[in-house]
Design an enzyme around this catalytic site. Structure first.
Site, PDB file in Angstrom:
ATOM      1  N   ASN A   1       0.855  -1.045  -0.070  1.00 57.22           N
ATOM      2  CA  ASN A   1       0.095  -0.264  -0.096  1.00 57.22           C
ATOM      3  C   ASN A   1       0.830   1.054  -0.031  1.00 57.22           C
ATOM      4  O   ASN A   1       2.125   1.141  -0.379  1.00 57.22           O
ATOM      5  CB  ASN A   1      -0.926  -0.089   1.308  1.00 57.22           C
ATOM      6  CG  ASN A   1      -2.317   0.604   0.636  1.00 57.22           C
ATOM      7  OD1 ASN A   1      -2.585   1.573   0.410  1.00 57.22           O
ATOM      8  ND2 ASN A   1      -3.456  -0.038   0.998  1.00 57.22           N
ATOM      9  N   ARG A   2       0.263   2.441   0.434  1.00 55.68           N
ATOM     10  CA  ARG A   2       0.872   3.615   0.064  1.00 55.68           C
ATOM     11  C   ARG A   2       1.644   4.205   1.551  1.00 55.68           C
ATOM     12  O   ARG A   2       1.047   3.820   2.467  1.00 55.68           O
ATOM     13  CB  ARG A   2       0.121   4.754  -0.215  1.00 55.68           C
ATOM     14  CG  ARG A   2      -0.692   4.465  -1.680  1.00 55.68           C
ATOM     15  CD  ARG A   2      -1.754   5.493  -1.953  1.00 55.68           C
ATOM     16  NE  ARG A   2      -2.305   5.088  -3.282  1.00 55.68           N
ATOM     17  CZ  ARG A   2      -3.233   4.165  -3.646  1.00 55.68           C
ATOM     18  NH1 ARG A   2      -3.615   3.382  -2.848  1.00 55.68           N
ATOM     19  NH2 ARG A   2      -3.403   3.995  -5.094  1.00 55.68           N
TER      20      ARG A   2
ATOM     21  N   HIS B   1       3.516  -0.220  -2.454  1.00 55.14           N
ATOM     22  CA  HIS B   1       3.760  -1.457  -2.685  1.00 55.14           C
ATOM     23  C   HIS B   1       5.494  -1.726  -2.561  1.00 55.14           C
ATOM     24  O   HIS B   1       5.935  -2.605  -3.487  1.00 55.14           O
ATOM     25  CB  HIS B   1       3.047  -2.097  -4.033  1.00 55.14           C
ATOM     26  CG  HIS B   1       1.624  -2.159  -3.798  1.00 55.14           C
ATOM     27  ND1 HIS B   1       1.080  -2.406  -2.571  1.00 55.14           N
ATOM     28  CD2 HIS B   1       0.805  -2.013  -4.815  1.00 55.14           C
ATOM     29  CE1 HIS B   1      -0.414  -2.352  -2.776  1.00 55.14           C
ATOM     30  NE2 HIS B   1      -0.604  -2.202  -3.940  1.00 55.14           N
TER      31      HIS B   1
ATOM     32  N   HIS C   1      -1.705  -9.805  -3.726  1.00 52.65           N
ATOM     33  CA  HIS C   1      -2.403  -8.932  -4.461  1.00 52.65           C
ATOM     34  C   HIS C   1      -3.067  -9.435  -5.765  1.00 52.65           C
ATOM     35  O   HIS C   1      -2.994  -9.324  -6.759  1.00 52.65           O
ATOM     36  CB  HIS C   1      -1.595  -7.626  -5.301  1.00 52.65           C
ATOM     37  CG  HIS C   1      -2.246  -6.556  -5.517  1.00 52.65           C
ATOM     38  ND1 HIS C   1      -3.663  -6.265  -6.312  1.00 52.65           N
ATOM     39  CD2 HIS C   1      -1.916  -5.107  -5.245  1.00 52.65           C
ATOM     40  CE1 HIS C   1      -3.850  -5.117  -6.307  1.00 52.65           C
ATOM     41  NE2 HIS C   1      -2.828  -4.496  -5.663  1.00 52.65           N
TER      42      HIS C   1
ATOM     43  N   TYR D   1      -5.875 -10.735  -8.189  1.00 56.07           N
ATOM     44  CA  TYR D   1      -7.181 -10.187  -8.844  1.00 56.07           C
ATOM     45  C   TYR D   1      -8.060 -11.398  -9.008  1.00 56.07           C
ATOM     46  O   TYR D   1      -8.007 -12.096  -9.897  1.00 56.07           O
ATOM     47  CB  TYR D   1      -6.524  -9.687  -9.830  1.00 56.07           C
ATOM     48  CG  TYR D   1      -5.897  -8.277  -9.982  1.00 56.07           C
ATOM     49  CD1 TYR D   1      -6.453  -7.137 -10.277  1.00 56.07           C
ATOM     50  CD2 TYR D   1      -4.645  -8.276  -9.353  1.00 56.07           C
ATOM     51  CE1 TYR D   1      -5.629  -5.906 -10.440  1.00 56.07           C
ATOM     52  CE2 TYR D   1      -3.960  -7.092  -9.212  1.00 56.07           C
ATOM     53  CZ  TYR D   1      -4.576  -5.777  -9.653  1.00 56.07           C
ATOM     54  OH  TYR D   1      -3.962  -4.722  -9.510  1.00 56.07           O
TER      55      TYR D   1
ATOM     56  N   ASP E   1     -11.260   1.412  -3.653  1.00 56.81           N
ATOM     57  CA  ASP E   1      -9.783   1.251  -3.612  1.00 56.81           C
ATOM     58  C   ASP E   1      -9.579   1.884  -2.074  1.00 56.81           C
ATOM     59  O   ASP E   1      -9.123   2.911  -1.873  1.00 56.81           O
ATOM     60  CB  ASP E   1      -8.870   1.981  -4.540  1.00 56.81           C
ATOM     61  CG  ASP E   1      -7.341   1.491  -4.224  1.00 56.81           C
ATOM     62  OD1 ASP E   1      -7.364   0.607  -3.545  1.00 56.81           O
ATOM     63  OD2 ASP E   1      -6.425   2.134  -5.038  1.00 56.81           O
TER      64      ASP E   1
ATOM     65  N   GLN F   1      -7.650  -4.060   2.354  1.00 58.58           N
ATOM     66  CA  GLN F   1      -7.892  -3.204   1.345  1.00 58.58           C
ATOM     67  C   GLN F   1      -8.565  -3.601   0.130  1.00 58.58           C
ATOM     68  O   GLN F   1      -8.152  -4.885  -0.729  1.00 58.58           O
ATOM     69  CB  GLN F   1      -6.389  -2.570   0.827  1.00 58.58           C
ATOM     70  CG  GLN F   1      -6.467  -1.649  -0.565  1.00 58.58           C
ATOM     71  CD  GLN F   1      -6.598  -0.174   0.224  1.00 58.58           C
ATOM     72  OE1 GLN F   1      -6.474   0.138   1.263  1.00 58.58           O
ATOM     73  NE2 GLN F   1      -6.815   0.815  -0.786  1.00 58.58           N
TER      74      GLN F   1
ATOM     75  N   GLU G   1      -7.080  -7.695  -0.346  1.00 57.99           N
ATOM     76  CA  GLU G   1      -5.425  -7.458   0.161  1.00 57.99           C
ATOM     77  C   GLU G   1      -5.696  -7.353   1.392  1.00 57.99           C
ATOM     78  O   GLU G   1      -5.429  -6.228   2.257  1.00 57.99           O
ATOM     79  CB  GLU G   1      -4.876  -6.288  -0.453  1.00 57.99           C
ATOM     80  CG  GLU G   1      -4.832  -6.264  -2.109  1.00 57.99           C
ATOM     81  CD  GLU G   1      -4.687  -4.930  -2.524  1.00 57.99           C
ATOM     82  OE1 GLU G   1      -3.384  -4.486  -2.300  1.00 57.99           O
ATOM     83  OE2 GLU G   1      -5.646  -4.215  -3.225  1.00 57.99           O
TER      84      GLU G   1
END
Length: 332
Positions: A67-68, A93, A164, A166, A234, A271, A298
């Protein structure tokens, strides 16, 4: 350049997972539905070259910090660090060349499990300390895909990992996830600023579009102005308080096409990301992936935790062991 290698683990019930040594990625995840129809439910590519050059986060391990991190900056033991910026004004990430881009060593592999190891050298992406990371994927007879994370360091550092993946439970390449039913077992969330980093607030989901405590059709909520209309969700949900004891929690349930997947984790955040920036990717089915064609659950620590004292701890010291688990349970 290291060769890309693919490995298979599976059980007797049709649950089969393929793992790649590049980014420790899940390249295929075959799951039967209630009618016994088996489909691959993770997005991806056909060739080794595509796995290297196309969307690099697909189903990968993200780190050193998932993440950020706001402005890519943090302070540890009185020293300031500046990480590479790769997402607007933030570090995302793990930076420009995070763990998702690295070749991992295979330490163990049999029909049921695979353990991968990566050594992240001191100073890699400007993170301090030598870090040894091990990720083990296990497929159980009761239809769980278990991801176990372990990390050790020789100097104080920060680390927070995730996978992560999908997901599209109707099968990769089957279109949007609007018909998926999502339930998130969280009463609070972390609102974010204009750069998608947390403001530091911890707010109740009640009365907001973040309230997924009851099963909710994603298509009924995904384009709400609260999120990013035309793109999607998100956002980070708080599964527990930042200082809560570690335990395996039922974070979320996702359902579509006769498949029910529960996410259980020792992580304190989730997330949810709906593939907002997947645009015209040619998938392994021959179909084109686009915006809102997947949903990622996530399990991780909260974004930018290092810069908020009441968020979950992401500092790892020598002689400590990071020990986290996420399970995707399939109710067949």
């Amino acid at each position: 350049m290291n060769p890309i290698q693919f490995y298979t683990i599976k059980n007797a019930n049709g649950l089969e997972t393929h793992i790649c040594n590049l980014g420790a990625k899940i390249t295929e995840l075959h799951v039967p539905n209630h009618h016994g129809e088996v489909k691959d439910i993770v997005l991806g590519f056909n060739s080794a070259e595509e796995w290297q050059t196309q969307e690099t986060y697909f189903n990968a391990i993200c780190g050193r910090v998932a993440n950020r991190i706001k402005d890519g900056r943090f302070t540890l033991d009185g020293k300031d660090y500046q990480l590479p910026i790769n997402n607007g004004t933030n570090s995302l990430h793990g930076g420009v060349n995070g763990f998702n881009t690295k070749f991992w060593d295979i330490e163990e592999h049999d029909n049921r499990h695979i353990r991968l190891h990566y050594h992240s050298a001191d100073g890699e992406e400007n993170y301090p300390g030598n870090l040894d990371v091990r990720v083990t994927y296990t497929v159980t007879e009761d239809n769980r895909l278990v991801i176990h994370y372990e990390a050790k360091t020789d100097a104080p550092t920060i680390v927070a990992l995730t996978n992560h993946a999908y997901f599209n439970l109707a099968g990769e390449g089957s279109g949007t996830v609007h018909e998926h039913i999502l339930q998130v077992n969280a009463e609070y969330y972390t609102p974010f600023d204009e750069t998608a980093c947390p403001t530091g607030e911890i707010l109740p989901v009640s009365g907001t579009p973040m309230d997924f405590r009851m099963p909710t059709r994603i298509g009924d909520r995904i384009d709400d102005p609260f999120f990013a209309p035309g793109r999607g969700i998100d956002n980070n949900w708080c599964l527990c308080a930042g200082n809560a004891p570690k335990q395996l929690r039922h974070a979320a349930t996702l359902e579509a096409d006769g498949r029910i997947m529960e996410c259980w984790t020792t992580m304190k955040g989730l997330q949810v990301y709906t593939g907002n920036w997947i645009e015209q990717h040619q998938g392994k089915s021959g179909n084109t992936y686009d915006v809102q064609h997947a949903v990622c659950l996530e399990a991780q620590n909260w974004p930018d935790s290092i810069n908020h004292s009441d968020f979950p701890n992401v500092v790892l010291h020598p002689k400590e062991i990071l020990d986290e688990t996420t399970e995707y349970r399939f109710l067949l």
